[in-house]
Design an enzyme around this catalytic site. Structure first.
Site, PDB file in Angstrom:
ATOM      1  N   ASP A  14       0.809  -1.215   0.000  1.00  0.00           N
ATOM      2  CA  ASP A  14       0.000   0.000   0.000  1.00  0.00           C
ATOM      3  C   ASP A  14       0.841   1.263   0.000  1.00  0.00           C
ATOM      4  OD1 ASP A  14      -2.338  -1.693   0.259  1.00  0.00           O
ATOM      5  OD2 ASP A  14      -1.648  -2.020   2.297  1.00  0.00           O
ATOM      6  N   LYS A  17       1.665   2.271  -5.100  1.00  0.00           N
ATOM      7  CA  LYS A  17       2.166   1.778  -6.390  1.00  0.00           C
ATOM      8  C   LYS A  17       1.223   2.120  -7.523  1.00  0.00           C
ATOM      9  CE  LYS A  17       2.505  -2.585  -5.174  1.00  0.00           C
ATOM     10  NZ  LYS A  17       2.511  -2.636  -3.717  1.00  0.00           N
ATOM     11  N   GLY A  41      -4.584  -4.664  -4.169  1.00  0.00           N
ATOM     12  CA  GLY A  41      -5.589  -3.640  -4.464  1.00  0.00           C
ATOM     13  C   GLY A  41      -4.922  -2.320  -4.757  1.00  0.00           C
ATOM     14  N   HIS A  42      -5.034  -1.871  -5.986  1.00  0.00           N
ATOM     15  CA  HIS A  42      -4.505  -0.548  -6.347  1.00  0.00           C
ATOM     16  C   HIS A  42      -5.688   0.365  -6.598  1.00  0.00           C
ATOM     17  CE1 HIS A  42      -0.569  -2.125  -7.161  1.00  0.00           C
ATOM     18  NE2 HIS A  42      -0.948  -2.835  -8.189  1.00  0.00           N
ATOM     19  N   GLN A 225       1.559  -6.577  -3.313  1.00  0.00           N
ATOM     20  CA  GLN A 225       2.025  -6.675  -1.933  1.00  0.00           C
ATOM     21  C   GLN A 225       3.370  -5.922  -1.864  1.00  0.00           C
ATOM     22  OE1 GLN A 225       0.964 -10.044  -3.307  1.00  0.00           O
ATOM     23  NE2 GLN A 225      -0.972  -9.056  -2.930  1.00  0.00           N
TER      24      GLN A 225
HETATM   25  P1  IMP Z   1      -2.692 -13.166   1.791  1.00  0.00           P
HETATM   26  O1  IMP Z   1      -1.853 -12.551   0.725  1.00  0.00           O
HETATM   27  O2  IMP Z   1      -4.168 -12.942   1.594  1.00  0.00           O
HETATM   28  O3  IMP Z   1      -2.344 -14.586   2.041  1.00  0.00           O
HETATM   29  O4  IMP Z   1      -2.352 -12.394   3.164  1.00  0.00           O
HETATM   30  C1  IMP Z   1      -1.071 -12.483   3.763  1.00  0.00           C
HETATM   31  C2  IMP Z   1      -0.645 -11.152   4.355  1.00  0.00           C
HETATM   32  O5  IMP Z   1      -0.371 -10.230   3.309  1.00  0.00           O
HETATM   33  C3  IMP Z   1      -1.705 -10.470   5.238  1.00  0.00           C
HETATM   34  O6  IMP Z   1      -1.037  -9.783   6.281  1.00  0.00           O
HETATM   35  C4  IMP Z   1      -2.350  -9.485   4.301  1.00  0.00           C
HETATM   36  O7  IMP Z   1      -2.923  -8.396   4.994  1.00  0.00           O
HETATM   37  C5  IMP Z   1      -1.152  -9.051   3.487  1.00  0.00           C
HETATM   38  N1  IMP Z   1      -1.503  -8.552   2.160  1.00  0.00           N
HETATM   39  C6  IMP Z   1      -1.913  -9.260   1.085  1.00  0.00           C
HETATM   40  N2  IMP Z   1      -2.126  -8.469   0.043  1.00  0.00           N
HETATM   41  C7  IMP Z   1      -1.821  -7.221   0.423  1.00  0.00           C
HETATM   42  C8  IMP Z   1      -1.787  -5.956  -0.251  1.00  0.00           C
HETATM   43  O8  IMP Z   1      -2.077  -5.816  -1.431  1.00  0.00           O
HETATM   44  N3  IMP Z   1      -1.411  -4.892   0.518  1.00  0.00           N
HETATM   45  C9  IMP Z   1      -1.043  -5.024   1.809  1.00  0.00           C
HETATM   46  N4  IMP Z   1      -1.030  -6.181   2.458  1.00  0.00           N
HETATM   47  C10 IMP Z   1      -1.416  -7.269   1.780  1.00  0.00           C
END
Ligand code: IMP
Length: 440
Positions: A14, A17, A41-42, A225
């Protein structure tokens, strides 16, 4: 050599990007994702319009760009079409001519979502705080060699046989934890329907990207991420299940490492984290109000899940680690204007653990929970920087802060973002990023 640039978040995600990739996309022929799925999520703001992207690369907003969903991704076909239909309703062209989905990417099916829930439930207090989108279980199946790839789903017998086999195990776990077992026929019917619709989008993206690079077309590789959520280098086990760092870009696209000509780090002027896991510079107790102020000013709520993000100070120790792993050529510094309201700004320069200075970024998350951050305090600027487009117009203290962060990370700052809009941006003339923006 064709321009191939990877864009990576340097913190826990977050970092903003979306806006930067959108700015860059205009100067590239192709925009490709290489890992993750619709956990990302962008939000991209163009004038009055906001586009929220989860799976489809931000290049879709620009006419004539090809968007690739690379082999390293995990794709939920239902989420893909929900997003495609939403974007099409907003007037974007989401067609097989513009969007290519790798035949080697893995599918996320309904049982992955169910298993994500049970896995988090089983962990209780130790839960990761995942997005519950089935990302982790789909990558588990991939590594366990029982995953279903996009191309497999086009062969009905193969698809049915794999769903049958996988559901046998998945249902045992789901039922053991009080969940509702899934029906083979239903999962098969839903998946077949969706993958049939997906068929025209499916391509050998590895071949496509390599040919494009050979022919001199420019490629922007968009990370999702961020570095500290990388399955190897992040704050394990509180991470996502893919390789989010620059090395992953090669694996997740099939482009050889030497094809990559630059790496852009996206760094926010403060830090946030969604989900559980250690966060040394989090604003807690005495600083909770500051955390709330930043959350409000920075609109820090998850684009995928709407969860409020945990907020904290800039962590130069962690970001230097990110710069090292990714080999940032240049950095885009985002959300400077969010700090306009602060009298003083703290920056973490290192950690202490059990009275000793920590030498390298801790591997064990229990240690990372116990470290004491060492801070430098810098004066704030208490003036609006929103929308400023030249470095020389920034208040002196804001400029000093930007320069301080550049020194702390030992990387050039190619761009500073002073608001969510495209034109609320300061470019650093002569930087590597400036050069990428000046050439096609
Ligand atoms: P997962 O990717 O759903 O398995 O989640 C694993 C960890 O990555 C968790 O702490 C989520 O909150 C974090 N996470 C996954 N996608 C994002 C993103 O796009 N932005 C920020 N954190 C993310």
């Amino acid at each position: 050599m064709s321009k191939v640039i990877v864009v990576i978040g340097a913190q826990w995600g977050d970092e903003g990007k979306g806006k930067i990739v959108d700015l860059l996309a205009e100067r590239f022929d192709i925009v490709s994702r290489y890992q993750g799925g619709h956990n990302a999520g962008h939000s991209v703001y163009v004038g009055e319009r906001a586009f929220v992207l989860h799976l489809i690369p931000s290049g879709i907003i620009h006419r004539g760009k090809t968007c690739v969903l690379g082999n390293g991704m995990v794709i939920d076909p239902k989420a893909f079409f929900e997003e495609a239909d939403r974007l099409a309703a907003q007037g974007l062209e989401v067609t097989p001519e513009r969007v290519l989905v790798s035949s080697r990417a893995h599918l996320i099916l309904p049982y992955h979502r169910a298993l994500d829930h049970t896995s988090e439930e089983r962990l209780g207090n130790e839960r990761v705080g995942t997005t519950l989108r089935g990302i982790g279980p789909a990558y588990e199946d991939k590594a366990g060699r029982r995953g279903i790839r996009v191309a497999d789903a086009l062969v009905p017998e193969v698809l049915r046989a794999r769903i049958e086999r996988n559901l046998e195990d998945a249902n045992r776990i789901i039922e053991a934890y009080g969940g509702q077992a899934l029906d083979v026929e239903e999962v098969f019917a839903e998946t077949s329907r969706l993958t049939e619709r997906l068929a025209p989008f499916i391509a050998d993206t590895t071949h496509f990207l390599n040919r494009a690079a050979r022919e001199g077309r420019s490629i922007l590789i968009e990370g999702a991420q961020a570095t500290l959520l990388d399955v190897d280098h992040g704050t394990y086990p509180f991470v996502t299940s893919s390789s989010t760092t620059a090395g992953g870009a090669s694996i997740g696209t099939g482009l050889a490492p030497h094809r990559i000509t630059g790496v852009l780090g996206i760094v926010r002027t403060y830090t946030t984290r969604v989900g559980e896991g250690p966060f040394p510079t989090e604003m807690l107790e005495g600083e909770a109000e500051l955390g709330q102020l930043i959350r409000k000013r920075g609109r820090e709520y998850g684009a995928s899940t709407g969860r409020p993000r945990r907020c904290g100070w800039f962590d130069a120790f962690a970001t230097r680690y990110a710069a090292e792993i990714n080999g940032f050529t240049s950095v885009a510094l985002t959300k400077l204007d969010v700090l306009d309201a602060l009298d003083q700004i703290k920056v973490c320069t290192g950690y202490r653990l059990d009275g000793r200075e920590v030498e390298s970024f801790p591997a064990v998350s229990q240690d990372l929970r116990r470290v004491e951050p060492v801070y430098d305090t810098l004066p704030g600027w208490n003036t609006s920087t929103e929308g400023i487009t030249e470095m020389s117009r920034l208040p002196l203290n804001a400029r000093a802060y930007v320069e301080y962060l550049s020194r702390a990370m030992d990387v050039e700052i190619g761009l500073v973002s002073t608001g969510p809009e495209r034109d609320q941006t300061i470019l650093n003339p002569g930087s590597a990023l400036d050069a990428w923006l000046k050439t096609q």
